[in-house]
Design a protein around this motif. Sequence first.
Motif, PDB file in Angstrom:
ATOM      1  N   VAL A  25       0.850  -1.190   0.000  1.00 21.52           N
ATOM      2  CA  VAL A  25       0.000   0.000   0.000  1.00 21.52           C
ATOM      3  C   VAL A  25       0.885   1.239   0.000  1.00 21.52           C
ATOM      4  N   VAL A  49      -6.471   2.280   7.391  1.00 26.26           N
ATOM      5  CA  VAL A  49      -6.388   1.075   6.564  1.00 26.26           C
ATOM      6  C   VAL A  49      -6.822  -0.156   7.353  1.00 26.26           C
ATOM      7  N   CYS A  57      -2.869   6.869   9.233  1.00 22.69           N
ATOM      8  CA  CYS A  57      -2.931   6.035   8.021  1.00 22.69           C
ATOM      9  C   CYS A  57      -3.124   4.577   8.418  1.00 22.69           C
ATOM     10  N   VAL A  90      -0.819  -3.265   9.645  1.00 28.81           N
ATOM     11  CA  VAL A  90      -0.037  -2.396   8.774  1.00 28.81           C
ATOM     12  C   VAL A  90       1.402  -2.313   9.283  1.00 28.81           C
ATOM     13  N   TYR A 142      -5.650   5.504  -0.355  1.00 27.95           N
ATOM     14  CA  TYR A 142      -4.310   4.939  -0.555  1.00 27.95           C
ATOM     15  C   TYR A 142      -4.310   4.057  -1.791  1.00 27.95           C
ATOM     16  N   ILE A 191      -9.241  -0.291   0.845  1.00 26.62           N
ATOM     17  CA  ILE A 191      -8.038   0.513   1.091  1.00 26.62           C
ATOM     18  C   ILE A 191      -8.071   1.763   0.207  1.00 26.62           C
ATOM     19  N   GLN A 240     -10.065   4.662   1.269  1.00 29.25           N
ATOM     20  CA  GLN A 240      -9.442   5.477   2.330  1.00 29.25           C
ATOM     21  C   GLN A 240      -8.416   6.460   1.753  1.00 29.25           C
ATOM     22  N   MET A 242       0.945   5.468   2.901  1.00 35.14           N
ATOM     23  CA  MET A 242       0.758   5.408   4.351  1.00 35.14           C
ATOM     24  C   MET A 242       2.020   5.936   5.032  1.00 35.14           C
TER      25      MET A 242
END
Length: 67
Positions: free
Chosen positions: A7, A19, A15, A34, A64, A59, A62, A10
Motif C-alpha cells: 500500500v 487502513v 494512516c 499495517v 491509498y 483501502i 481510504q 501510508m
Amino acid sequence: MEKTLNVQGMSCGHCKMSVEGALNKLDGVSAAEVNLEAGTVDVTFDESKVNEDAMKEAIEEQGYDVA
C-alpha cells in the motif's frame, strides 16, 4: 488465508488506523496489520467470504493506492 498487500501513501498512525479499520470492517477479515516502514498490510481472511479485490477497494476508498 494470509495475504500481504503493498500500500502506497501510508506514513503515520492515522494512516495505519484508517487502513486497518477499513479492512476489519469487511466480513471475512479476521486481522489486518499495517507495517508503515515496509508500506505493507498483512491481512488474515476467509477467502470464501471476501476477496482481494474487495480488500483493495476498501483501502483505496481510504485514499491509498494498492500496488
